[in-house]
Design a protein around this motif. Structure first.
Motif, PDB file in Angstrom:
ATOM      1  N   LEU A 125       0.805  -1.215   0.000  1.00 44.46           N
ATOM      2  CA  LEU A 125       0.000   0.000   0.000  1.00 44.46           C
ATOM      3  C   LEU A 125       0.842   1.269   0.000  1.00 44.46           C
ATOM      4  N   ALA A 126       1.927   1.303   0.741  1.00 45.25           N
ATOM      5  CA  ALA A 126       2.821   2.465   0.660  1.00 45.25           C
ATOM      6  C   ALA A 126       3.749   2.392  -0.554  1.00 45.25           C
ATOM      7  N   PRO A 127       4.402   1.244  -0.831  1.00 45.30           N
ATOM      8  CA  PRO A 127       5.281   1.197  -1.993  1.00 45.30           C
ATOM      9  C   PRO A 127       4.606   1.443  -3.338  1.00 45.30           C
ATOM     10  N   THR A 128       3.328   1.087  -3.503  1.00 43.40           N
ATOM     11  CA  THR A 128       2.657   1.412  -4.765  1.00 43.40           C
ATOM     12  C   THR A 128       2.526   2.921  -4.942  1.00 43.40           C
ATOM     13  N   THR A 129       2.356   3.625  -3.828  1.00 42.99           N
ATOM     14  CA  THR A 129       2.352   5.087  -3.901  1.00 42.99           C
ATOM     15  C   THR A 129       3.736   5.592  -4.279  1.00 42.99           C
ATOM     16  N   VAL A 130       4.768   4.982  -3.716  1.00 38.55           N
ATOM     17  CA  VAL A 130       6.139   5.330  -4.099  1.00 38.55           C
ATOM     18  C   VAL A 130       6.340   5.120  -5.594  1.00 38.55           C
ATOM     19  N   GLY A 131       5.934   3.949  -6.095  1.00 37.32           N
ATOM     20  CA  GLY A 131       6.112   3.652  -7.510  1.00 37.32           C
ATOM     21  C   GLY A 131       5.410   4.660  -8.397  1.00 37.32           C
ATOM     22  N   GLY A 132       4.172   5.005  -8.037  1.00 40.93           N
ATOM     23  CA  GLY A 132       3.443   5.995  -8.820  1.00 40.93           C
ATOM     24  C   GLY A 132       4.127   7.341  -8.837  1.00 40.93           C
ATOM     25  N   GLU A 133       4.609   7.764  -7.678  1.00 38.67           N
ATOM     26  CA  GLU A 133       5.291   9.054  -7.598  1.00 38.67           C
ATOM     27  C   GLU A 133       6.614   9.044  -8.355  1.00 38.67           C
ATOM     28  N   MET A 134       7.355   7.929  -8.295  1.00 37.22           N
ATOM     29  CA  MET A 134       8.632   7.859  -8.996  1.00 37.22           C
ATOM     30  C   MET A 134       8.436   7.966 -10.509  1.00 37.22           C
ATOM     31  N   ILE A 135       7.470   7.223 -11.051  1.00 35.09           N
ATOM     32  CA  ILE A 135       7.253   7.236 -12.498  1.00 35.09           C
ATOM     33  C   ILE A 135       6.637   8.551 -12.946  1.00 35.09           C
TER      34      ILE A 135
END
Length: 431
Positions: free
Chosen positions: A375-385
């Motif tokens: 749940l937190a890392p998917t937000t990280v992934g979205g923000e990174m891309i």
């Protein structure tokens, strides 16, 4: 019994209690896009939301329904960190690099709360805290974990002794624990619906029932995405956020991940007196075994209990097995609790147990493998891309040490099953 809603989501507690749901039409036309995001789970929606917030156009295509996979079926725990053990992460990349990666998830956890508040997403109540408990009476080892994680990553962990743990978890199975006060719980499928509505309100587009079948690069350098519903998208950028459902779109991604099918059971409402005599806490619970249980009390006094890994089981068997696991920890609930739901979900794992975030070719991106802590890392992934596309932000390269390693190809599900059996054997041998 809850009233069943006539949707094509699988039969879960979340499906029957989600708020703000809407359906999106399939794509049947040929359209032009700035960015095409393939996959309507949390990774894809966070990417699209990050793009529209930065003023870029985004089209999301989803083969089934948004949040149809693990994004809408998980335990609902929002916690910092990754599936990979943070001590191992530090050994792999060094403390400064590891700290930067963990800080991304701490920021993401705060961003999720901020979005829930700012966008009025009714996915609460946001119950605080995750407590990770030990099945072994070894307080020095647990204290060492707390000290190391706080020194290395400033996580704010608290050591809880056996007495404090058992004040809230009335079982002789547990001893000491690690409490993380900044983590929290929520309704993931309602959160998914809120993100999707926001994307559309900000000019993005979402299409359900629109499975991507082929990606090719045109002579112009733009990407052409063919869709099973008959549509075609021509886009400057394409982002694959398909999790384990990447199928034939890209062999590099497919061969670099393996599916881990885990299970969740939800009971009927439990008498508050029986909860007080067993799971008398508002915190979510993990345990420290290799093959761990995770669970929480839901707002309507049901127990959600997750765990186990298998290539495939039917829902009735899932509920029966997990109900038995619950009674091993809380035998006082025997005869007092009935199950109502049982379901499975396929998580996407890489051999290194870290997200795969990066670029396969110019303007051809991926954000996947968030299994185990998503749940937190998917937000990280979205923000990174989104940051890389819109702002030329190169922080996504923090994930470059965790590449597309071969995960077993067609044998990947059986490898995952064998690893789980080995974990259970280690738990048994270690007591």
């Amino acid at each position: 019994m809850l009233m069943r809603k006539p949707t094509d989501y699988i039969d879960t507690y979340y499906r029957d209690t989600m708020q703000g749901a809407r359906a999106y039409d399939p794509l049947v036309d040929k359209i032009q896009a700035d960015v095409c995001v393939i996959g309507g789970g949390l990774a894809g929606l966070n990417t699209a939301l990050g793009l529209v917030e930065r003023g870029r156009g985004a089209v999301v295509i989803e083969a089934a329904r948004i949040g149809w996979g693990a994004s809408g079926r998980n335990g609902g725990f929002v916690a910092k960190g990754y599936a990979r053990d943070l001590s191992s992460l530090k050994k792999k990349v060094g403390l400064d690099h590891a700290r930067a990666l963990v800080n991304l998830t701490k920021d993401a956890r705060a961003m999720i709360k901020q979005r829930i508040n700012d966008l009025n997403i009714p996915c609460g109540p946001l119950r605080p805290g995750v407590l990770t408990v030990s099945w072994k009476d070894n307080p020095d080892a647990v204290r060492a974990i707390v000290d190391d994680m706080n020194d290395s990553y400033d996580l704010g962990f608290e050591f809880w002794g056996t007495n404090k743990v058992r004040e809230q978890c009335h079982t002789d199975k547990y001893f000491d624990g690690v409490y993380s006060p900044g983590d929290f719980q929520f309704h993931p499928l309602t959160y998914v619906q809120g993100l999707a509505s926001t994307i559309v309100s900000k000019g993005g587009q979402i299409y359900e029932g629109s499975k991507a079948t082929k990606i090719t690069q045109m002579p112009s350098g733009r990407w052409r995405i063919e869709v099973g519903s008959g549509g075609v998208i021509e886009a400057e950028h394409v982002v694959l956020c398909c999790s384990i459902y990447v199928d034939g779109l890209d062999k590099r991604l497919r061969n670099a991940a393996f599916p881990v099918r885990t299970y969740v059971m939800v009971t009927e409402p439990v008498d508050p007196a029986d909860l007080k005599a067993s799971i008398d806490t508002e915190h979510a619970i993990y345990d420290m075994r290799f093959a761990s249980d995770y669970y929480r009390v839901l707002p309507d006094n049901r127990i959600m209990w997750g765990g186990r890994v298998s290539v495939g089981r039917d829902p009735a068997k899932i509920a029966e097995l997990l109900h038995g696991d619950m009674l091993k920890v809380y035998p006082q609930l025997r005869g007092k609790v009935k199950t109502e739901y049982g379901w499975s979900g396929d998580l996407c794992y890489a051999p290194h147990k870290m997200p795969q975030i990066g670029q396969l070719a110019p303007n051809y991106w991926y954000a996947t493998c968030f299994g185990g802590h998503g749940l937190a890392p998917t937000t990280v992934g979205g923000e990174m891309i989104a940051g890389a596309i819109a702002d030329k932000d190169d922080r996504y390269k923090l994930f470059s040490p965790f590449g597309l390693n071969f995960a077993g190809g067609p044998l990947a599900p059986y490898i995952a099953q064998s690893v789980y059996w080995w974990w259970r054997a280690r738990d048994y041998i270690g007591g």
